[in-house]
Structure formats: structure tokens, C-alpha cells
Design a protein around this motif. Structure first.
Motif, PDB file in Angstrom:
ATOM      1  N   ALA A 121      57.759  30.021  50.276  1.00  0.00           N
ATOM      2  CA  ALA A 121      57.292  28.573  49.979  1.00  0.00           C
ATOM      3  C   ALA A 121      56.515  28.241  51.156  1.00  0.00           C
ATOM      4  O   ALA A 121      55.187  27.804  50.817  1.00  0.00           O
ATOM      5  N   SER A 122      56.689  28.614  52.153  1.00  0.00           N
ATOM      6  CA  SER A 122      55.892  28.545  53.360  1.00  0.00           C
ATOM      7  C   SER A 122      54.664  29.358  53.462  1.00  0.00           C
ATOM      8  O   SER A 122      53.450  28.694  53.791  1.00  0.00           O
ATOM      9  N   ILE A 123      54.550  30.582  53.035  1.00  0.00           N
ATOM     10  CA  ILE A 123      53.517  31.384  52.722  1.00  0.00           C
ATOM     11  C   ILE A 123      52.458  30.742  51.731  1.00  0.00           C
ATOM     12  O   ILE A 123      51.421  30.518  51.851  1.00  0.00           O
ATOM     13  N   LEU A 124      52.970  30.313  50.593  1.00  0.00           N
ATOM     14  CA  LEU A 124      52.224  29.709  49.507  1.00  0.00           C
ATOM     15  C   LEU A 124      51.418  28.224  50.049  1.00  0.00           C
ATOM     16  O   LEU A 124      50.313  27.831  49.559  1.00  0.00           O
ATOM     17  N   PHE A 125      52.414  27.633  50.625  1.00  0.00           N
ATOM     18  CA  PHE A 125      51.853  26.179  51.240  1.00  0.00           C
ATOM     19  C   PHE A 125      50.883  26.359  52.098  1.00  0.00           C
ATOM     20  O   PHE A 125      49.729  25.728  52.238  1.00  0.00           O
ATOM     21  N   LEU A 126      50.995  27.388  53.120  1.00  0.00           N
ATOM     22  CA  LEU A 126      49.773  27.703  54.006  1.00  0.00           C
ATOM     23  C   LEU A 126      48.542  28.163  53.388  1.00  0.00           C
ATOM     24  O   LEU A 126      47.559  27.911  53.801  1.00  0.00           O
ATOM     25  N   GLY A 127      48.931  28.962  52.099  1.00  0.00           N
ATOM     26  CA  GLY A 127      47.634  29.212  51.186  1.00  0.00           C
ATOM     27  C   GLY A 127      47.072  28.107  50.567  1.00  0.00           C
ATOM     28  O   GLY A 127      45.642  28.082  50.739  1.00  0.00           O
ATOM     29  N   LEU A 128      47.656  26.991  50.124  1.00  0.00           N
ATOM     30  CA  LEU A 128      46.951  25.994  49.576  1.00  0.00           C
ATOM     31  C   LEU A 128      46.428  25.071  50.795  1.00  0.00           C
ATOM     32  O   LEU A 128      45.510  24.382  50.321  1.00  0.00           O
ATOM     33  N   ILE A 129      46.882  25.070  51.907  1.00  0.00           N
ATOM     34  CA  ILE A 129      46.428  24.241  52.976  1.00  0.00           C
ATOM     35  C   ILE A 129      45.010  24.955  53.319  1.00  0.00           C
ATOM     36  O   ILE A 129      43.913  24.194  53.434  1.00  0.00           O
ATOM     37  N   SER A 130      44.824  26.361  53.205  1.00  0.00           N
ATOM     38  CA  SER A 130      43.782  27.154  53.694  1.00  0.00           C
ATOM     39  C   SER A 130      42.690  26.821  52.425  1.00  0.00           C
ATOM     40  O   SER A 130      41.559  26.595  52.728  1.00  0.00           O
ATOM     41  N   LEU A 131      43.034  26.832  51.359  1.00  0.00           N
ATOM     42  CA  LEU A 131      42.183  26.687  50.135  1.00  0.00           C
ATOM     43  C   LEU A 131      41.662  25.210  50.323  1.00  0.00           C
ATOM     44  O   LEU A 131      40.375  24.930  50.128  1.00  0.00           O
ATOM     45  N   ASP A 132      42.307  24.112  50.708  1.00  0.00           N
ATOM     46  CA  ASP A 132      41.883  22.985  50.831  1.00  0.00           C
ATOM     47  C   ASP A 132      40.777  22.761  51.778  1.00  0.00           C
ATOM     48  O   ASP A 132      39.991  22.178  51.765  1.00  0.00           O
ATOM     49  N   ARG A 133      41.373  23.558  53.098  1.00  0.00           N
ATOM     50  CA  ARG A 133      40.306  23.219  54.240  1.00  0.00           C
ATOM     51  C   ARG A 133      39.083  24.055  53.734  1.00  0.00           C
ATOM     52  O   ARG A 133      37.980  23.609  54.218  1.00  0.00           O
ATOM     53  N   PHE A 134      39.050  25.220  53.107  1.00  0.00           N
ATOM     54  CA  PHE A 134      38.035  26.157  52.615  1.00  0.00           C
ATOM     55  C   PHE A 134      36.967  25.139  51.733  1.00  0.00           C
ATOM     56  O   PHE A 134      35.739  25.240  52.141  1.00  0.00           O
TER      57      PHE A 134
END
Length: 342
Positions: A121-134
Motif C-alpha cells: 500500500a505504501s508503494i502504491l500510494f507513493l506511486g500515486l503521489i508521484s503521478l500527482d506531482r508529475f
């Protein structure tokens, strides 16, 4: 096995027989020994547990208090990331205790599943945060569905549901009986189906890692092309460093584990059969898994760097100026500031 009672057929299914077998098996007959792990892991997990509970408790307090009325996609992801990290560190006391003690089969399964659900879950939420920033940095004018709070909430629910459902098959897998079955969190032989599922998860991680590199390479190009005055050059450097803190933590905590995971699973499938290799992989796997748990202590660093409101709240709390927490004003942000601050 020599000197051990052979499980008798009772008409129960294989998983029940394996469970009975694991309870009867003395853990000191395991062919793979923990060695330094019996000391290093309890100490390391204890430190991670203490700091993880403190830092994530503070993070959840800040998100509940300060961002109660704030509705942005990034806050939704950060809240869920903090929840996942908090739940993960709650698993650690049992991992600490059962490191040097045999444990009930079902309890070990539940704790192990709970640990991995929150880790991924931490891995996927970090992915969503990165997508949002991108998206917000490279295409600041456009508004995507994923930026809407309702869609962000749905995305987080989808992550939790996907991980919970994805973990269910591991509760019903048929394990090969082995000499290490009496140990709770230890090397276990796997069937072809179980091993394949584990390798698929590793493959999904590396696909996500490629997306991370794609996101941050384009972010770097965007930041490099930004026109900023000479007096603000130092601020631009700080912006770049803050932006890449997510990628740095992601690589540090999760990449070593998934690199080691490939040969480790192959050894569980007996494709790698050499005892010395299995012993080395067992030690390496447990150490890098501990490193992945360290992520629960480092994620609050992301909140501190990415959110000025979070940073001010924490600093005011440490300075004993809690009244200021309620009077923090949310200022408008320029494009440069929005890169790293919420």
C-alpha cells in the motif's frame, strides 16, 4: 525426517496437515539458521517500531487537525500513506517476538499478510503521489480526473481492495512441508503457483519503478527549463532536491528487497538448490525486508518537505506554540512553490 513423527493422514486437506506438521516440528531442526538475524532483526525492528509509531502518530494528528477542511488529491494520498505506515509498524512487535520463538501457523499468516498489504500500500500510494506531482508540474494548466478529490478517494479505496483481494490466495496455498515450518517468519518452500505469483508481484514493482523514472526524468527536464532569476537559483536547487525526495526514499527502501526477492523465490522453488546459496539468500532477504520497513519512518520526511502547512504545524508543535497551529494561513502558491508545497 529423521527422529520426527510422520504426520498421519486424517482425511483433512493438505493445508491442515501442513499446519499440524508445523506445530509438531521443533524449530531448531531448520536447515537454514538465522545467525546474526536473531539479534539484528529484533533490535532493528524495535527501533523502526518506536520511531514509526511516533512519526506516523504525529503525521496522522497533523492530517486530522490541520487538513480537516483541506480537499486536495495529494492530501488524500498522504493520509492513506500515513495510515498504511502506522498499520505496518503495529505488525512489528509480533515479528520481534516470533523472530526467536515458534509461532502459531494461522497467526503467522495473518501478521505476514497484514505486513505485506501495508508495505505494498505504501508503494502504491507513493506511486500515486508521484503521478500527482508529475501531472501538476509538467502540465500545470490541465485538470485531470485523478486530481479531483472524489477520484482520489476512489483510487485509494481501489488500492486497499486490490491488495486485500490479492493477498487472499496466499491463505489457501498448499505449502511443501519443510524443516523450517516451525519458525514463524522464516524461509518456506513454495509451490510453482505460489512462486509464480510472487515473481509476478516483483515484476509489477519493476514496472512501477520504470514509471517512477519516467515521471522524475520529465520533472527534472521541466524544472531545468524553468526561467528563474539569479537571485532565486538557490531556491530552484532546493526545489529540485525536495521534489526528488520521494524517488530517493522509494529506491532506498524498496529496490534492494525486490532485487533480492527474485533469487530468493527461485531458492524457495528449489531451482536454486545449493544450501550455501539458500542460507545467504535467507539472510539477505530478511535484512532487505527490514530496510523496506524503514520506509514507515521515512515517509513523514516526505510530508515535511512537500507540505509547508505540515512543516509549520510540526515546528509550532515542537516549539510549544499550538495556538499558531489553528491560525496558520493557507497562502497562494506560485508555480515554483507548488512543485514542492501544498
Amino acid at each position: 525426517m529423521i527422529g520426527l513423527p510422520t504426520p498421519q493422514s486424517t482425511g483433512l486437506d493438505n493445508s491442515t496437515e501442513a499446519y499440524t506438521f508445523s506445530l509438531q516440528k521443533p524449530s531448531n531442526n531448520c536447515e537454514l539458521q538465522d545467525g546474526i538475524l536473531s539479534v539484528v532483526l529484533p533490535v532493528s525492528y524495535s527501533v523502526i517500531c518506536i520511531f514509526g509509531l511516533l512519526s506516523n502518530s504525529v503525521a496522522l494528528w497533523v492530517f486530522t487537525l490541520t487538513y480537516k477542511s483541506t480537499k486536495t488529491s495529494i492530501i488524500v494520498y498522504m493520509r492513506n500513506l500515513a495510515i498504511a505506515d502506522f498499520l505496518l509498524v503495529l505488525c512489528l512487535p509480533l515479528r520481534i517476538y516470533y523472530q526467536n520463538h515458534p509461532g502459531p501457523f494461522l497467526l503467522c499468516q495473518i501478521v505476514g499478510a497484514f505486513f505485506y498489504i501495508n508495505m505494498y500500500a505504501s508503494i502504491l500510494f507513493l506511486g500515486l503521489i508521484s503521478l500527482d506531482r508529475f501531472l501538476k508540474i509538467t502540465k500545470p494548466v490541465q485538470l485531470y480526473q485523478i486530481h479531483k478529490v472524489s477520484c482520489s478517494v476512489m483510487a485509494t479505496w481501489a488500492v486497499w481492495l486490490f491488495l486485500i483481494l490479492g493477498m487472499l490466495p496466499f491463505f489457501f496455498e498448499k505449502r511443501k512441508p519443510g524443516s523450517c515450518d516451525g519458525k514463524c517468519f522464516h524461509f518456506k518452500s513454495k509451490t510453482a503457483v505460489s512462486g509464480t505469483l510472487n515473481l509476478l508481484v516483483v515484476g509489477m514493482f519493476f514496472l512501477l519503478l520504470l514509471l517512477f523514472f519516467s515521471f522524475y526524468s520529465k520533472i527534472a527536464m521541466k524544472l531545468k527549463s524553468m526561467s528563474i532569476g539569479k537571485t532565486q537559483q538557490s531556491r530552484k536547487t532546493a526545489v529540485i532536491m525536495k521534489t526528488f525526495v520521494v524517488l530517493a526514499i522509494f529506491i532506498l527502501c524498496f529496490l534492494p528487497y525486490h532485487i533480492v526477492r527474485i533469487p530468493y523465490v527461485l531458492s524457495q522453488l528449489d531451482i536454486i538448490q545449493e544450501h550455501s546459496y539458500k542460507q545467504t539468500l535467507h539472510i539477505a532477504n530478511e535484512l532487505v525486508l527490514c530496510l523496506s520497513a524503514l520506509n514507515s519512518c521515512l515517509d513523514p520526511v516526505i510530508y515535511f518537505f512537500l507540505s509547508i502547512k505540515f512543516r509549520k504545524t510540526v515546528l509550532c508543535a515542537f516549539e510549544g506554540k499550538l495556538k499558531k497551529v489553528y491560525t496558520l494561513n493557507q497562502r497562494g502558491t506560485s508555480f515554483v512553490r507548488s512543485v514542492t508545497e501544498i
